[in-house]
Design an enzyme around this catalytic site. Structure first.
Site, PDB file in Angstrom:
ATOM      1  N   ASP A  48       0.847  -1.122   0.151  1.00  0.00           N
ATOM      2  CA  ASP A  48       0.134   0.136  -0.089  1.00  0.00           C
ATOM      3  C   ASP A  48       0.970   1.396  -0.146  1.00  0.00           C
ATOM      4  O   ASP A  48       0.583   2.170  -0.863  1.00  0.00           O
ATOM      5  CB  ASP A  48      -1.041   0.096   1.112  1.00  0.00           C
ATOM      6  CG  ASP A  48      -2.105  -0.802   0.810  1.00  0.00           C
ATOM      7  OD1 ASP A  48      -2.399  -1.228   0.105  1.00  0.00           O
ATOM      8  OD2 ASP A  48      -3.318  -0.490   1.793  1.00  0.00           O
ATOM      9  N   ASN A  91      -5.517  -1.860  -5.027  1.00  0.00           N
ATOM     10  CA  ASN A  91      -6.631  -2.034  -4.054  1.00  0.00           C
ATOM     11  C   ASN A  91      -6.478  -1.140  -2.664  1.00  0.00           C
ATOM     12  O   ASN A  91      -6.909  -1.537  -1.726  1.00  0.00           O
ATOM     13  CB  ASN A  91      -6.944  -3.534  -3.561  1.00  0.00           C
ATOM     14  CG  ASN A  91      -8.396  -3.717  -3.015  1.00  0.00           C
ATOM     15  OD1 ASN A  91      -9.180  -2.870  -2.944  1.00  0.00           O
ATOM     16  ND2 ASN A  91      -8.445  -4.632  -2.280  1.00  0.00           N
ATOM     17  N   ASP A 310      -9.691  -1.589  12.386  1.00  0.00           N
ATOM     18  CA  ASP A 310      -8.879  -2.406  11.788  1.00  0.00           C
ATOM     19  C   ASP A 310      -8.383  -3.724  12.881  1.00  0.00           C
ATOM     20  O   ASP A 310      -7.640  -4.675  12.393  1.00  0.00           O
ATOM     21  CB  ASP A 310      -7.483  -1.850  11.404  1.00  0.00           C
ATOM     22  CG  ASP A 310      -7.668  -0.936  10.152  1.00  0.00           C
ATOM     23  OD1 ASP A 310      -8.632  -1.354   9.584  1.00  0.00           O
ATOM     24  OD2 ASP A 310      -6.586   0.027   9.842  1.00  0.00           O
ATOM     25  N   GLU A 338     -11.252  -3.684   2.006  1.00  0.00           N
ATOM     26  CA  GLU A 338     -10.657  -4.554   0.821  1.00  0.00           C
ATOM     27  C   GLU A 338     -11.679  -5.682   0.673  1.00  0.00           C
ATOM     28  O   GLU A 338     -11.451  -6.460  -0.735  1.00  0.00           O
ATOM     29  CB  GLU A 338      -9.358  -5.050   1.339  1.00  0.00           C
ATOM     30  CG  GLU A 338      -8.085  -3.966   1.256  1.00  0.00           C
ATOM     31  CD  GLU A 338      -8.123  -3.144   2.612  1.00  0.00           C
ATOM     32  OE1 GLU A 338      -7.137  -2.521   2.678  1.00  0.00           O
ATOM     33  OE2 GLU A 338      -9.297  -3.060   3.456  1.00  0.00           O
ATOM     34  N   HIS A 381      -5.662  -8.724   3.586  1.00  0.00           N
ATOM     35  CA  HIS A 381      -4.677  -8.862   4.296  1.00  0.00           C
ATOM     36  C   HIS A 381      -5.002  -8.858   5.840  1.00  0.00           C
ATOM     37  O   HIS A 381      -4.411 -10.083   6.384  1.00  0.00           O
ATOM     38  CB  HIS A 381      -3.827  -7.769   4.201  1.00  0.00           C
ATOM     39  CG  HIS A 381      -4.316  -6.512   4.556  1.00  0.00           C
ATOM     40  ND1 HIS A 381      -3.917  -5.500   5.315  1.00  0.00           N
ATOM     41  CD2 HIS A 381      -5.625  -5.776   4.063  1.00  0.00           C
ATOM     42  CE1 HIS A 381      -4.743  -4.306   5.522  1.00  0.00           C
ATOM     43  NE2 HIS A 381      -5.460  -4.382   4.663  1.00  0.00           N
ATOM     44  N   ARG A 382      -6.098  -8.372   6.288  1.00  0.00           N
ATOM     45  CA  ARG A 382      -6.394  -8.415   7.843  1.00  0.00           C
ATOM     46  C   ARG A 382      -7.333  -9.692   8.022  1.00  0.00           C
ATOM     47  O   ARG A 382      -7.160 -10.429   9.135  1.00  0.00           O
ATOM     48  CB  ARG A 382      -7.153  -7.154   7.951  1.00  0.00           C
ATOM     49  CG  ARG A 382      -6.591  -5.836   7.890  1.00  0.00           C
ATOM     50  CD  ARG A 382      -6.640  -4.937   9.042  1.00  0.00           C
ATOM     51  NE  ARG A 382      -6.054  -3.492   8.484  1.00  0.00           N
ATOM     52  CZ  ARG A 382      -4.765  -3.584   9.131  1.00  0.00           C
ATOM     53  NH1 ARG A 382      -4.312  -4.505   9.847  1.00  0.00           N
ATOM     54  NH2 ARG A 382      -4.263  -2.200   9.019  1.00  0.00           N
ATOM     55  N   LYS A 407       0.114  -6.503   1.722  1.00  0.00           N
ATOM     56  CA  LYS A 407      -0.602  -5.010   1.616  1.00  0.00           C
ATOM     57  C   LYS A 407      -0.171  -4.332   2.963  1.00  0.00           C
ATOM     58  O   LYS A 407       0.017  -2.961   2.787  1.00  0.00           O
ATOM     59  CB  LYS A 407      -1.921  -5.278   1.594  1.00  0.00           C
ATOM     60  CG  LYS A 407      -2.758  -4.142   1.262  1.00  0.00           C
ATOM     61  CD  LYS A 407      -4.187  -4.506   1.051  1.00  0.00           C
ATOM     62  CE  LYS A 407      -5.194  -3.271   1.474  1.00  0.00           C
ATOM     63  NZ  LYS A 407      -5.053  -2.171   0.101  1.00  0.00           N
TER      64      LYS A 407
END
Length: 421
Positions: A48, A91, A310, A338, A381-382, A407
Site C-alpha cells: 500500500d 486496492n 482494523d 478490501e 490482508h487483515r 499489503k
C-alpha cells in the site's frame, strides 16, 4: 502461498511492532506537499505505501526510498502533473482517497483508478465536497465510484462532508487544505466512522506546520497561510498490526510483549487492548511497548468498535474461543474495506465451526467447538492475519493466498515463524 497453522499453547514471544501504515501514508503526502526536504524515518514499506510513493513520483515528487527511511523533496503545494496522468492505486483505498484532493493542486486533471474491488468502494461523498471547493469530478463508469478524473483548483471556503462511511474522505480534504486559495472550513455530518484517524491526520498536519482549529470531530478550519515545512519525521509503531500478537496471548495462553508502541498514541486500535482486558487478559503498558498475558477462560463482551475498525476481525478471533457470547457493534462501514469484512469474517468463522451472525452494523459470536479448515481470505490482508492467529489456537487451519499480508505487514509470517515451529 499457502500456510498451515499448527496448534500452539502457552506462547512466550517478544516482537517489535511494525511501523504504522496510517502515519506513513499521511507523512509521505505531507512531506511531498511541504517546502524543503523531509526524511521519513522508520516508514512502513508495504504494498500500500509503495503505491502511494509511486503515485507521488508520477505527480512529480522526487522521492528516494531505503530500508529505514524515505527522503522526499517537497513541492510547496505545486504538483507537476502531465496531461493524461493516471494513478492506478490497485486496492489501496487509503492511497486513492488521501491523494484525491491533491489533484486540485495539479496543473492538469488526474485520473484515479484501481482494482475491480476498488471500483466497488465508494468515493461519492469526497467527490461532492471537492466539487464544492472548486474541483471538477467526472466518473468514468459508475457515479460515486472509481475510476474518476479530478480537475479544477482548490479554491477553499466552507464545505460539508458525510463522514459516516469513511473518515478518509475528510482526511483527504484536510491534508490538501493548507494550499487552498482561501481558508478551508470543513464540517463533518453523520457520525464519523473511525474518527480516531482524524486525530492521526490532524497530528501529522500540525507536526509538518499546518494550523488547524477544530471543534471535536464536527468541524475543522485549516489556515491557508501556514504551509507544511520539510523536516525529519519518525513513524510510530502500529497498534493494528500489534493486535495479532496480543490476540495470540489471549487465544493460545501465555505472554506476548510488543515493543515500539507509543503508550500515549491517538491510534484508535488501542481500544483492542481494553477489549482484551475486559475479556480476562492482563495488559501492562511500559515506556516502549505493551505486554499481554493470559491463562484460563475468556469472557465474551459487548463493545462498540467504530473507532478501531482494523482490529475488529482480530477481536472476532478472540471472541470465537471465549466461553460466553460477544457482540461487536458500530462496524457497518467494514462492508467497504478490501473485502466485505462483515460477511467474509462470519462465513469463514462458520467454516471452522463457529456460531456467528452479522447484522447491519454488528457481529455476534456464540461459543462453539472449533475445528480446522481452509480459509480463503479473499485477498484481504487483515482476514489472512486474523485467521492465522485463530489457527494457532485451533490447529489444522490453512490460509490460502497468504501473500496478501504484504499489503500492510510484509513481515507477518516471519514474525510468527517462531511460534509455528
Amino acid at each position: 502461498m499457502i500456510v498451515t497453522l499448527p496448534q500452539r499453547h502457552e506462547i512466550d514471544l517478544t516482537v517489535a511492532a511494525p511501523p504504522s501504515k496510517s502515519y506513513t501514508h499521511r507523512a509521505l503526502i505531507a512531506a511531498a506537499l511541504a517546502r524543503g526536504t523531509s526524511t521519513i524515518v522508520n516508514p512502513l514499506i508495504s504494498d500500500d505505501t509503495q503505491l502511494t510513493m509511486a503515485a507521488l513520483r508520477k505527480l512529480g515528487i522526487p522521492l528516494e526510498a531505503g530500508e529505514r527511511s524515505v527522503t522526499i523533496e517537497g513541492c510547496d503545494g505545486k504538483l507537476s502533473c502531465p496531461p493524461g496522468t493516471v494513478l492506478d492505486l490497485d486496492n489501496s483505498g487509503t492511497s486513492l482517497r488521501l491523494l484525491a484532493s491533491t489533484a486540485l493542486l495539479c496543473d492538469n486533471p488526474v485520473t484515479f483508478t484501481g482494482s475491480a474491488r476498488m471500483q466497488e468502494r465508494p468515493v461519492g461523498p469526497l467527490a461532492g465536497t471537492l466539487s464544492d471547493l472548486g474541483g471538477m469530478v467526472v466518473f468514468a463508469k459508475k457515479p460515486g465510484y472509481p475510476p474518476l478524473t479530478i480537475g479544477g483548483r482548490l479554491l477553499g471556503g466552507s464545505a460539508t462532508i458525510d463522514g459516516s462511511s469513511s473518515s478518509q474522505f475528510a482526511s483527504s480534504v484536510l491534508m490538501a487544505a493548507p494550499y487552498a486559495h482561501h481558508e478551508v472550513t470543513l464540517s463533518i455530518t453523520g457520525t464519523p466512522a473511525s474518527q480516531s484517524y482524524l486525530d492521526i491526520t490532524a497530528g501529522v498536519m500540525t507536526d509538518f506546520g499546518a494550523v488547524i482549529r477544530r471543534e471535536g470531530y464536527r468541524q475543522f478550519a485549516v489556515s491557508n497561510q501556514d504551509h507544511y515545512t520539510g523536516h525529519t519525521y519518525v513513524i510510530e509503531g502500529d497498534y493494528s498490526s500489534a493486535s495479532y500478537f496480543f490476540a495470540l496471548a489471549a487465544i493460545c495462553g501465555g505472554r506476548v510483549a510488543v515493543t515500539g508502541l507509543n503508550p500515549e498514541s491517538v491510534q484508535g486500535d488501542r481500544l483492542f487492548l481494553d477489549a482484551l482486558r475486559k475479556m480476562g487478559c492482563d495488559v501492562t503498558y511500559a515506556h516502549d511497548g505493551v505486554m499481554v498475558e493470559h491463562e484460563g477462560p475468556l469472557t465474551g463482551i459487548t463493545i462498540d468498535m467504530s473507532s478501531a475498525p482494523d482490529t475488529v476481525q482480530t477481536l472476532c478471533m478472540v471472541a470465537a474461543v471465549a466461553k460466553t457470547p460477544t457482540m461487536i457493534t458500530g462496524i457497518g462501514h467494514l462492508k467497504y474495506k478490501e473485502s466485505d469484512r462483515l460477511d467474509v469474517t462470519v462465513k469463514r468463522l462458520r467454516q471452522l465451526g463457529c456460531v456467528a451472525n452479522t447484522g447491519e452494523d454488528r457481529i455476534i459470536i456464540q461459543p462453539a467447538a472449533l475445528h480446522g479448515g481452509t480459509i480463503d481470505p479473499a485477498n484481504d490482508h487483515r482476514t489472512a492475519m486474523s485467521f492465522a492467529v485463530l489457527g494457532l489456537g485451533v490447529g489444522g487451519v490453512t490460509i490460502s493466498g497468504a501473500e496478501c499480508v504484504n499489503k500492510s505487514f510484509p513481515g507477518f509470517w516471519d514474525a510468527i515463524k517462531g511460534v509455528m515451529e
